[in-house]
Design a protein around this motif. Structure first.
Motif, short mmCIF file in Angstrom:
data_model
loop_
_atom_site.label_atom_id
_atom_site.label_comp_id
_atom_site.label_asym_id
_atom_site.label_seq_id
_atom_site.Cartn_x
_atom_site.Cartn_y
_atom_site.Cartn_z
N VAL A 201 0.87 -1.17 0.00
CA VAL A 201 0.00 0.00 0.00
C VAL A 201 0.91 1.23 0.00
O VAL A 201 1.55 1.54 1.01
CB VAL A 201 -0.93 0.03 1.23
N PRO A 202 1.02 1.93 -1.13
CA PRO A 202 1.94 3.06 -1.20
C PRO A 202 1.50 4.23 -0.34
O PRO A 202 0.31 4.39 -0.03
CB PRO A 202 1.93 3.44 -2.69
N GLU A 203 2.46 5.03 0.05
CA GLU A 203 2.18 6.25 0.80
C GLU A 203 1.44 7.26 -0.08
O GLU A 203 1.64 7.30 -1.30
CB GLU A 203 3.49 6.88 1.29
N ILE A 248 13.09 -1.29 -4.06
CA ILE A 248 12.82 0.02 -4.65
C ILE A 248 11.48 0.58 -4.19
O ILE A 248 11.27 1.80 -4.21
CB ILE A 248 12.87 -0.08 -6.20
N LEU A 249 10.58 -0.29 -3.70
CA LEU A 249 9.29 0.20 -3.21
C LEU A 249 9.46 1.03 -1.93
O LEU A 249 8.68 1.95 -1.68
CB LEU A 249 8.33 -0.97 -2.95
N LEU A 255 9.90 8.77 -1.95
CA LEU A 255 9.54 9.78 -2.96
C LEU A 255 8.19 10.39 -2.64
O LEU A 255 8.01 11.61 -2.71
CB LEU A 255 9.52 9.14 -4.35
N GLN A 256 7.24 9.54 -2.29
CA GLN A 256 5.90 10.03 -1.95
C GLN A 256 5.94 10.93 -0.73
O GLN A 256 5.17 11.90 -0.64
CB GLN A 256 4.97 8.84 -1.71
N PHE A 342 13.95 5.36 -11.83
CA PHE A 342 13.17 4.13 -11.98
C PHE A 342 11.75 4.44 -12.46
O PHE A 342 11.12 5.40 -11.99
CB PHE A 342 13.11 3.36 -10.66
N ASP A 343 11.25 3.62 -13.36
CA ASP A 343 9.90 3.80 -13.92
C ASP A 343 8.90 2.99 -13.08
O ASP A 343 8.67 1.81 -13.35
CB ASP A 343 9.88 3.34 -15.37
N PHE A 344 8.32 3.63 -12.09
CA PHE A 344 7.36 2.94 -11.22
C PHE A 344 6.03 2.67 -11.91
O PHE A 344 5.21 1.91 -11.39
CB PHE A 344 7.14 3.77 -9.95
#
Length: 349
Positions: A201-203, A248-249, A255-256, A342-344
């Motif tokens: 679950v991304p920030e 990388i996550l 980044l978020q 990186f291309d997320f």
């Protein structure tokens, strides 16, 4: 009638005393938390409680090197250290380990055991930004202090008796292996990108940027109070300090949160403090794109598979991934480039 009651109470008291003495004697004899002696040959010890078993292991086991860190180190097999490095190694990890946890167990080693030839210390970013007085979990001090009167809580502990003595004797569990202590539950089929992404679950994107020096004060304080004194006071011990490779996550979350530069600065100040000591070697695994961008090596956004631990062990022997005061800035710049380039979107992020 009164004499009968007194006699009955005396018999009951004597019987209770004998039972309590027998339980205490059994706990001391088996000693499942190793407070008094090495493991008994042939007893099927259960090794699953870092907080209560690590101090006894540190006090009474034979070893010439130790592994310290968080859950990032539990998959190390100490047999690798014997085969590759020629070291008799004991693993003393704490899940979510803070600097204070490392300080505490190192103090036990120094007080009760000859300081080892080598210490392999994994440092994680997040805990080192907390206060210097923060523990990962509440610590049962009775297993760390030298007050024998506290040991009654160990001798007459129902869980100790049932789960660590009776159950193993009854054959409920197989004996655990000290070589993989705390790392026996290895769910190999779950180390894959599909599983990681399905549980990730991304920030949410933060509006404000974290100042570059936001974590400098806390990281510096934790190093100065909890880590560096042990390094400086034991010049004959070689400290292999390493930074584990989060996927990388993890950096997508940074980044978020607009904190990539702050996290890189945290690495920088920790490394700089280490380079001031002659008995330290620093290994940086975080900027390897072939590793951190391959989610098939992970079970979540930070935890990697056992083969990564083996690779790190090989690097300790070969010197691969070692950084110095002259090269660490290049390594941090490489990590910054990996994260920023990186291309997320390949994962729909």
């Amino acid at each position: 009638m009164k004499n009968d009651k007194k006699r009955w109470l005396a018999v009951f008291g004597a019987f209770s005393g004998v039972c309590l003495a027998a339980i205490a004697a059994l706990v001391i004899y088996v000693d499942p938390f190793f407070q008094y002696h090495k493991p008994l040959p042939g007893f099927p010890y259960v090794l699953d409680n870092q907080l209560t078993q690590n101090p006894g292991i540190a006090k009474n086991m034979d070893y010439d090197s130790i592994i310290l860190g968080s859950s990032m180190v539990v998959q190390f097999n100490t047999q690798w250290f014997e085969d590759i490095l020629g070291l008799q190694t004991m693993k003393l990890p704490y899940n979510a380990a803070h600097a204070k946890d490392q300080d505490r167990i190192l103090s036990v080693v120094e007080a009760h055991h000859e300081m080892p030839e080598a210490v392999f210390l994994g440092i994680d970013l997040l805990p080192y930004t907390n206060g210097t007085d923060v523990d990962a979990y509440p610590v049962p001090e009775i297993y760390y202090d030298n007050n024998i009167f506290n040991d009654v809580e160990y001798w007459w502990n129902r869980d100790v008796l049932l789960d660590y003595i009776i159950a193993p004797l009854a054959g409920k569990d197989e004996a655990d292996d000290f070589h993989i202590i705390y790392g026996k539950n290895y769910y190999g089929e779950y180390y894959n990108a599909e599983y990681v992404l399905s549980n990730y679950v991304p920030e949410e994107k933060a509006e404000e940027f974290v100042p570059e020096d936001a974590y400098v004060e806390a990281a510096t304080a934790n190093m100065e109070e909890h880590i560096l004194p042990h390094i400086r006071n034991n010049p004959d011990t070689e400290f292999f300090v390493f930074f584990p490779p989060y996927s990388i996550l993890f950096w997508y979350d940074c980044l978020q949160d607009n904190e990539v530069d702050a996290r890189l600065m945290e690495y920088e100040v920790i490394m700089e403090s280490l380079f001031s000591c002659d008995n330290v070697r620093v290994f940086f695994f975080q900027n390897d794109p072939e590793l951190i961008c391959n989610l098939d090596r992970y079970i979540d956004y930070t935890h990697y598979d056992r083969e990564v631990n083996l690779y790190m062990t090989e690097c300790f022997a070969s010197g691969e991934k070692e950084v110095t005061a002259e090269t660490y800035q290049v390594e941090l710049d490489e990590l910054r480039d990996v994260v920023n380039q990186f291309d997320f979107s390949v994962w729909g992020l």
